[in-house]
Design an enzyme around this catalytic site. Structure first.
Site, PDB file in Angstrom:
ATOM      1  N   TRP A 297       0.824  -1.217   0.000  1.00 26.63           N
ATOM      2  CA  TRP A 297       0.000   0.000   0.000  1.00 26.63           C
ATOM      3  C   TRP A 297       0.860   1.270   0.000  1.00 26.63           C
ATOM      4  O   TRP A 297       0.337   2.369   0.064  1.00 26.63           O
ATOM      5  CB  TRP A 297      -0.908   0.027   1.231  1.00 26.63           C
ATOM      6  CG  TRP A 297      -0.189  -0.321   2.497  1.00 26.63           C
ATOM      7  CD1 TRP A 297       0.533   0.521   3.285  1.00 26.63           C
ATOM      8  CD2 TRP A 297      -0.098  -1.616   3.099  1.00 26.63           C
ATOM      9  NE1 TRP A 297       1.074  -0.157   4.340  1.00 26.63           N
ATOM     10  CE2 TRP A 297       0.687  -1.469   4.255  1.00 26.63           C
ATOM     11  CE3 TRP A 297      -0.600  -2.884   2.775  1.00 26.63           C
ATOM     12  CZ2 TRP A 297       0.983  -2.547   5.098  1.00 26.63           C
ATOM     13  CZ3 TRP A 297      -0.312  -3.951   3.608  1.00 26.63           C
ATOM     14  CH2 TRP A 297       0.460  -3.784   4.754  1.00 26.63           C
ATOM     15  N   ARG A 298       2.146   1.125  -0.067  1.00 29.69           N
ATOM     16  CA  ARG A 298       3.011   2.294   0.131  1.00 29.69           C
ATOM     17  C   ARG A 298       3.495   2.908  -1.171  1.00 29.69           C
ATOM     18  O   ARG A 298       3.940   2.196  -2.075  1.00 29.69           O
ATOM     19  CB  ARG A 298       4.223   1.883   0.981  1.00 29.69           C
ATOM     20  CG  ARG A 298       5.198   3.012   1.176  1.00 29.69           C
ATOM     21  CD  ARG A 298       6.275   2.643   2.153  1.00 29.69           C
ATOM     22  NE  ARG A 298       5.777   2.664   3.541  1.00 29.69           N
ATOM     23  CZ  ARG A 298       6.501   2.273   4.578  1.00 29.69           C
ATOM     24  NH1 ARG A 298       7.710   1.788   4.390  1.00 29.69           N
ATOM     25  NH2 ARG A 298       6.006   2.340   5.790  1.00 29.69           N
TER      26      ARG A 298
ATOM     27  N   GLU B 167      -4.852   1.396   6.381  1.00 32.14           N
ATOM     28  CA  GLU B 167      -4.792   1.938   7.745  1.00 32.14           C
ATOM     29  C   GLU B 167      -5.837   1.292   8.652  1.00 32.14           C
ATOM     30  O   GLU B 167      -5.576   1.026   9.814  1.00 32.14           O
ATOM     31  CB  GLU B 167      -4.974   3.466   7.731  1.00 32.14           C
ATOM     32  CG  GLU B 167      -3.773   4.212   7.171  1.00 32.14           C
ATOM     33  CD  GLU B 167      -2.503   4.018   7.990  1.00 32.14           C
ATOM     34  OE1 GLU B 167      -2.600   3.636   9.162  1.00 32.14           O
ATOM     35  OE2 GLU B 167      -1.411   4.224   7.429  1.00 32.14           O
TER      36      GLU B 167
ATOM     37  N   THR C 275      -3.028  -4.629  14.343  1.00 33.25           N
ATOM     38  CA  THR C 275      -2.682  -5.837  13.595  1.00 33.25           C
ATOM     39  C   THR C 275      -1.323  -5.651  12.923  1.00 33.25           C
ATOM     40  O   THR C 275      -0.982  -4.543  12.518  1.00 33.25           O
ATOM     41  CB  THR C 275      -3.763  -6.110  12.519  1.00 33.25           C
ATOM     42  OG1 THR C 275      -5.046  -6.014  13.139  1.00 33.25           O
ATOM     43  CG2 THR C 275      -3.627  -7.479  11.916  1.00 33.25           C
TER      44      THR C 275
ATOM     45  N   LEU D 163      -9.049 -11.798  10.850  1.00 40.15           N
ATOM     46  CA  LEU D 163      -8.223 -10.608  11.089  1.00 40.15           C
ATOM     47  C   LEU D 163      -8.502  -9.976  12.459  1.00 40.15           C
ATOM     48  O   LEU D 163      -7.713  -9.182  12.950  1.00 40.15           O
ATOM     49  CB  LEU D 163      -8.481  -9.585   9.970  1.00 40.15           C
ATOM     50  CG  LEU D 163      -7.412  -8.536   9.673  1.00 40.15           C
ATOM     51  CD1 LEU D 163      -6.040  -9.153   9.468  1.00 40.15           C
ATOM     52  CD2 LEU D 163      -7.783  -7.708   8.448  1.00 40.15           C
ATOM     53  N   GLY D 164      -9.625 -10.362  13.084  1.00 36.23           N
ATOM     54  CA  GLY D 164      -9.919  -9.906  14.446  1.00 36.23           C
ATOM     55  C   GLY D 164     -10.491  -8.496  14.510  1.00 36.23           C
ATOM     56  O   GLY D 164     -10.589  -7.807  13.494  1.00 36.23           O
TER      57      GLY D 164
ATOM     58  N   TYR E  72      -6.011   8.764  15.199  1.00 35.93           N
ATOM     59  CA  TYR E  72      -4.855   8.259  14.445  1.00 35.93           C
ATOM     60  C   TYR E  72      -5.144   8.172  12.947  1.00 35.93           C
ATOM     61  O   TYR E  72      -4.371   8.671  12.117  1.00 35.93           O
ATOM     62  CB  TYR E  72      -4.421   6.873  14.978  1.00 35.93           C
ATOM     63  CG  TYR E  72      -3.477   6.238  13.996  1.00 35.93           C
ATOM     64  CD1 TYR E  72      -2.146   6.627  13.960  1.00 35.93           C
ATOM     65  CD2 TYR E  72      -3.922   5.321  13.040  1.00 35.93           C
ATOM     66  CE1 TYR E  72      -1.279   6.126  13.007  1.00 35.93           C
ATOM     67  CE2 TYR E  72      -3.076   4.811  12.088  1.00 35.93           C
ATOM     68  CZ  TYR E  72      -1.753   5.210  12.077  1.00 35.93           C
ATOM     69  OH  TYR E  72      -0.902   4.732  11.126  1.00 35.93           O
TER      70      TYR E  72
ATOM     71  N   ASP F 292       1.394   6.186  16.026  1.00 31.70           N
ATOM     72  CA  ASP F 292       0.974   4.793  16.262  1.00 31.70           C
ATOM     73  C   ASP F 292       1.910   4.187  17.312  1.00 31.70           C
ATOM     74  O   ASP F 292       2.757   4.890  17.878  1.00 31.70           O
ATOM     75  CB  ASP F 292       0.947   3.994  14.947  1.00 31.70           C
ATOM     76  CG  ASP F 292       2.338   3.617  14.475  1.00 31.70           C
ATOM     77  OD1 ASP F 292       3.331   4.212  14.982  1.00 31.70           O
ATOM     78  OD2 ASP F 292       2.456   2.719  13.631  1.00 31.70           O
TER      79      ASP F 292
ATOM     80  N   CYS G  15      14.353   0.590  16.117  1.00 31.80           N
ATOM     81  CA  CYS G  15      14.011   0.975  17.496  1.00 31.80           C
ATOM     82  C   CYS G  15      12.930   0.025  18.005  1.00 31.80           C
ATOM     83  O   CYS G  15      11.823   0.411  18.351  1.00 31.80           O
ATOM     84  CB  CYS G  15      13.530   2.427  17.516  1.00 31.80           C
ATOM     85  SG  CYS G  15      13.463   3.124  19.178  1.00 31.80           S
TER      86      CYS G  15
ATOM     87  N   CYS H   1      20.696   0.662  18.677  1.00 29.59           N
ATOM     88  CA  CYS H   1      21.102   2.068  18.710  1.00 29.59           C
ATOM     89  C   CYS H   1      22.384   2.330  17.923  1.00 29.59           C
ATOM     90  O   CYS H   1      22.559   3.415  17.370  1.00 29.59           O
ATOM     91  CB  CYS H   1      21.284   2.514  20.154  1.00 29.59           C
ATOM     92  SG  CYS H   1      19.765   2.359  21.120  1.00 29.59           S
TER      93      CYS H   1
ATOM     94  N   CYS I 264      21.427   3.062  14.422  1.00 29.65           N
ATOM     95  CA  CYS I 264      20.248   3.924  14.262  1.00 29.65           C
ATOM     96  C   CYS I 264      20.647   5.251  13.610  1.00 29.65           C
ATOM     97  O   CYS I 264      21.602   5.900  14.057  1.00 29.65           O
ATOM     98  CB  CYS I 264      19.621   4.165  15.629  1.00 29.65           C
ATOM     99  SG  CYS I 264      18.235   5.318  15.541  1.00 29.65           S
TER     100      CYS I 264
HETATM  101 FE1  SF4 Z   1      15.669   4.080  19.331  1.00 28.03          FE
HETATM  102 FE2  SF4 Z   1      17.578   5.060  17.760  1.00 28.03          FE
HETATM  103 FE3  SF4 Z   1      17.180   6.101  20.175  1.00 28.03          FE
HETATM  104 FE4  SF4 Z   1      18.233   3.698  19.965  1.00 28.03          FE
HETATM  105  S1  SF4 Z   1      19.140   5.591  19.245  1.00 28.03           S
HETATM  106  S2  SF4 Z   1      16.589   4.297  21.344  1.00 28.03           S
HETATM  107  S3  SF4 Z   1      17.182   2.863  18.177  1.00 28.03           S
HETATM  108  S4  SF4 Z   1      15.753   6.139  18.466  1.00 28.03           S
END
Ligand code: SF4
Length: 378
Positions: A48-49, A65, A71, A108-109, A148, A166, A219, A226, A229
């Site tokens: 869908w993107r 959405e 889900t 799907l609930g 949302y 979300d 995350c 991290c 990230c």
């Molecule tokens: Fe989340 Fe990135 Fe922060 Fe780590 S550094 S807690 S992965 S946002």
């Protein structure tokens, strides 16, 4: 316990030492630049993107959405395809019978979503020319569209800034700003922090989707990655060594346990008895197998048989299915009986030929029961 060594305004990111001194707006813009650079390379390809400036179909955005509420992406993919194959436009969905929609949704609930979705399709088709408004308050008048989903439509469909939060984004923000208030009480704190990220976004449609992917891929709820990230230089929780401790949650009390009977009632014509469930309550509007009342397990009694099925036979004390609903767990013990198809069963019950019947059109709890009946076929 996590070490705490930083002070500062928790509604701002950590100022990075490796960057030149910037004002807050520049810092926000740099944060988004890092997010978009990561998203353009690593963001998920989802059915869908549409990334970037491509034309977006409001029906597809809305459909995805609604399905994604509560889900997972993995569970939604096949349903999304099945719905689009069968109803390629909102007008075709609006013209369908509600029961057809409920049958396709089975498994799907959260079945109120399907009922609201069908009502919404009818309203958007008849009152809004098949288009979703770009006025967030107008969107919220529609069945099944709350805070949302309206924000997601404004952002992803109309490409206008909106605060889209979300569960994935909630977690990312709680960590970025080291918000230690337990999640259940932190909604407004998180929203306030999210506003500064979202409302000036250069790519309003991509930002929520990028942050959702960051939450799903990097995350993650446990053991966030991290070190790889893209926004670790902005993240207070990471710097304070508390990323894995956030967001905090108030421990939930254990779910109540309920128990009941589920009946496989057949007749000598090779038919099975099914139930049209009422429009209100759990599994509302769905087709199911007949069940007794569901009573609390610690009531220390046995559920009463439906009068109609008094002569049904228990398959065995230890033959039951367990199903988790949001607010309780349910054990259904299996009973079966063969009756005459002339016997009056009541308005909500109806017979279906077993060789035309597919358990796939039933909610998951009844699919489980039907499969177990099949395994214990006498
Ligand atoms: Fe989340 Fe990135 Fe922060 Fe780590 S550094 S807690 S992965 S946002």
């Amino acid at each position: 316990m996590a070490k705490r060594n930083l002070k500062g305004n928790k509604t701002e990111y950590l100022r990075t030492s490796r960057t030149q001194i910037r004002n807050p707006a520049q810092e926000d813009a740099e944060f988004r630049r890092q997010v978009f650079a990561w998203y353009d390379r690593h963001g998920r390809d989802l059915p869908w993107r549409i990334k970037g400036d491509g034309a977006v179909d409001g029906y597809k955005v809305w459909l995805s959405e609604i399905m994604l509420q509560q889900t997972t992406v993995a569970a939604v993919k096949s349903y999304y395809k099945k719905f689009l194959d069968r109803w390629p436009t909102i007008e075709s969905l609006a013209a369908s019978e509600r029961q057809e929609v409920m049958n396709e949704w089975a498994g799907l609930g959260y079945y109120a979503r399907a009922r609201n979705m069908h009502e919404c399709a009818k309203l958007v088709t008849s009152e809004y020319g098949g288009q979703f408004s770009d006025d967030i308050l107008e969107l919220r008048k529609l069945p099944g569209i709350g805070e949302y989903t309206s924000a997601a439509l404004i952002s992803i469909l109309h490409k206008k800034p909106a605060v889209v939060v979300d569960a994935n984004i909630e977690r990312v923000i709680a960590r970025l700003f080291a918000i230690e208030t337990p999640l259940q009480a932190a909604k407004s704190e998180i929203k306030k922090a999210a506003e500064k990220i979202f409302m000036r976004s250069e790519r309003p449609a991509d930002l929520p989707q990028a942050l959702m992917d960051l939450g799903a891929l990097i995350c993650t709820p446990k053991n966030p990655q991290c070190t790889i990230c893209p926004v670790n230089g902005f993240c207070r929780a990471q710097k304070e060594g508390i990323a894995n401790d956030l967001p905090q949650k108030i421990a939930k009390s254990p779910k109540p346990q309920k128990v009941g009977f589920v009946y496989k009632i057949t007749n000598d014509q090779g038919q099975i008895l099914l139930e049209q469930r009422p429009d209100k309550g759990l599994l509302s509007g769905m087709i199911g197998m007949p069940t007794s009342d569901w009573i609390d397990r610690d009531e220390n009694s046995t559920p009463s048989d439906l009068r109609l099925f008094k002569n049904s036979t228990l398959l065995g004390d230890h033959i039951f299915i367990r199903h988790g609903f949001t607010h309780f767990d349910l054990d259904l013990h299996l009973k079966e009986a063969t009756v005459s198809n002339k016997q009056k069963q009541g308005d909500k019950y109806f017979w279906v030929n077993l060789d035309e019947f597919s358990p796939d059109s039933l909610p998951t709890v009844f699919r489980k029961a039907f499969r177990l009946f099949r395994e214990h076929k006498s």
